[in-house]
Design a protein around this motif. Structure first.
Motif, PDB file in Angstrom:
ATOM      1  N   HIS A 151      -4.492  15.209   1.781  1.00  0.00           N
ATOM      2  CA  HIS A 151      -4.499  13.777   1.509  1.00  0.00           C
ATOM      3  C   HIS A 151      -4.782  13.553   0.025  1.00  0.00           C
ATOM      4  O   HIS A 151      -5.719  14.125  -0.517  1.00  0.00           O
ATOM      5  CB  HIS A 151      -5.585  13.117   2.365  1.00  0.00           C
ATOM      6  N   LEU A 152      -3.984  12.722  -0.644  1.00  0.00           N
ATOM      7  CA  LEU A 152      -4.227  12.412  -2.052  1.00  0.00           C
ATOM      8  C   LEU A 152      -4.591  10.960  -2.302  1.00  0.00           C
ATOM      9  O   LEU A 152      -5.379  10.658  -3.193  1.00  0.00           O
ATOM     10  CB  LEU A 152      -2.978  12.732  -2.900  1.00  0.00           C
ATOM     11  N   HIS A 153      -3.990  10.048  -1.540  1.00  0.00           N
ATOM     12  CA  HIS A 153      -4.208   8.631  -1.846  1.00  0.00           C
ATOM     13  C   HIS A 153      -3.903   7.779  -0.625  1.00  0.00           C
ATOM     14  O   HIS A 153      -2.938   8.022   0.092  1.00  0.00           O
ATOM     15  CB  HIS A 153      -3.275   8.209  -2.995  1.00  0.00           C
ATOM     16  N   TRP A 154      -4.721   6.769  -0.438  1.00  0.00           N
ATOM     17  CA  TRP A 154      -4.448   5.710   0.525  1.00  0.00           C
ATOM     18  C   TRP A 154      -5.025   4.449  -0.080  1.00  0.00           C
ATOM     19  O   TRP A 154      -6.237   4.361  -0.290  1.00  0.00           O
ATOM     20  CB  TRP A 154      -5.064   5.993   1.885  1.00  0.00           C
ATOM     21  N   GLY A 155      -4.172   3.508  -0.434  1.00  0.00           N
ATOM     22  CA  GLY A 155      -4.665   2.295  -1.063  1.00  0.00           C
ATOM     23  C   GLY A 155      -3.539   1.514  -1.692  1.00  0.00           C
ATOM     24  O   GLY A 155      -2.458   1.375  -1.111  1.00  0.00           O
ATOM     25  N   SER A 164       0.820  -1.210   0.000  1.00  0.00           N
ATOM     26  CA  SER A 164       0.000   0.000   0.000  1.00  0.00           C
ATOM     27  C   SER A 164       0.855   1.262   0.000  1.00  0.00           C
ATOM     28  O   SER A 164       2.051   1.220   0.289  1.00  0.00           O
ATOM     29  CB  SER A 164      -0.936   0.008   1.212  1.00  0.00           C
ATOM     30  N   SER A 165       0.197   2.380  -0.323  1.00  0.00           N
ATOM     31  CA  SER A 165       0.842   3.692  -0.292  1.00  0.00           C
ATOM     32  C   SER A 165      -0.112   4.710   0.321  1.00  0.00           C
ATOM     33  O   SER A 165      -1.334   4.605   0.161  1.00  0.00           O
ATOM     34  CB  SER A 165       1.197   4.162  -1.708  1.00  0.00           C
ATOM     35  N   TYR A 166       0.459   5.670   1.013  1.00  0.00           N
ATOM     36  CA  TYR A 166      -0.278   6.806   1.546  1.00  0.00           C
ATOM     37  C   TYR A 166       0.436   8.045   1.025  1.00  0.00           C
ATOM     38  O   TYR A 166       1.639   8.201   1.229  1.00  0.00           O
ATOM     39  CB  TYR A 166      -0.297   6.786   3.076  1.00  0.00           C
ATOM     40  N   LEU A 211       1.762   2.511  -5.010  1.00  0.00           N
ATOM     41  CA  LEU A 211       2.048   3.344  -6.170  1.00  0.00           C
ATOM     42  C   LEU A 211       3.548   3.505  -6.343  1.00  0.00           C
ATOM     43  O   LEU A 211       4.308   3.398  -5.379  1.00  0.00           O
ATOM     44  CB  LEU A 211       1.436   4.738  -5.999  1.00  0.00           C
ATOM     45  N   LEU A 246      -1.001  11.984  -9.457  1.00  0.00           N
ATOM     46  CA  LEU A 246      -2.344  11.961  -8.861  1.00  0.00           C
ATOM     47  C   LEU A 246      -3.014  13.322  -9.029  1.00  0.00           C
ATOM     48  O   LEU A 246      -2.362  14.358  -8.902  1.00  0.00           O
ATOM     49  CB  LEU A 246      -2.263  11.627  -7.372  1.00  0.00           C
ATOM     50  N   GLN A 288       3.605   7.534 -10.298  1.00  0.00           N
ATOM     51  CA  GLN A 288       2.142   7.489 -10.180  1.00  0.00           C
ATOM     52  C   GLN A 288       1.657   8.460  -9.120  1.00  0.00           C
ATOM     53  O   GLN A 288       0.637   9.120  -9.294  1.00  0.00           O
ATOM     54  CB  GLN A 288       1.682   6.070  -9.843  1.00  0.00           C
ATOM     55  N   ALA A 289       2.380   8.549  -8.011  1.00  0.00           N
ATOM     56  CA  ALA A 289       1.993   9.468  -6.937  1.00  0.00           C
ATOM     57  C   ALA A 289       2.053  10.910  -7.414  1.00  0.00           C
ATOM     58  O   ALA A 289       1.150  11.703  -7.142  1.00  0.00           O
ATOM     59  CB  ALA A 289       2.896   9.268  -5.721  1.00  0.00           C
TER      60      ALA A 289
END
Length: 81
Positions: A34-38, A20-22, A41, A49, A45-46
């Motif tokens: 906050h952009l991504h949690w899941g 996972s990445s945060y 990446l 976003l 890719q990050a």
């Protein structure tokens, strides 16, 4: 093992585990967003976003806390200081 990636040009930080990445980024007013949690990446890719404005705001038009703390009256906080 957790890896921390920082992209100064994008003002972005990414915490990555095996699966996972945060991802968070500073906005134009230096607020952490906050952009991504899941799913995990790559740094590329990050950085790609989408940067969505006007989400998670409170009634004052400011950003709401992602994880708000326990509600305590302001008067109680002043007594503790």
């Amino acid at each position: 093992m957790t890896v921390v990636h920082h992209d100064p040009a994008a003002r972005l930080w990414m915490l990555t585990t095996a699966h996972s990445s945060y991802v968070v980024r500073l906005d134009d007013r230096d607020r952490l967003r906050h952009l991504h949690w899941g799913a995990r990446l790559t740094p590329e890719q990050a950085a790609a976003l989408p940067y969505v404005l006007d989400v998670a705001t409170n009634f004052d038009g400011e950003l709401a806390e992602e994880y708000p703390g326990r509600a305590v009256p302001a008067s109680a906080l002043r007594r503790c200081a």
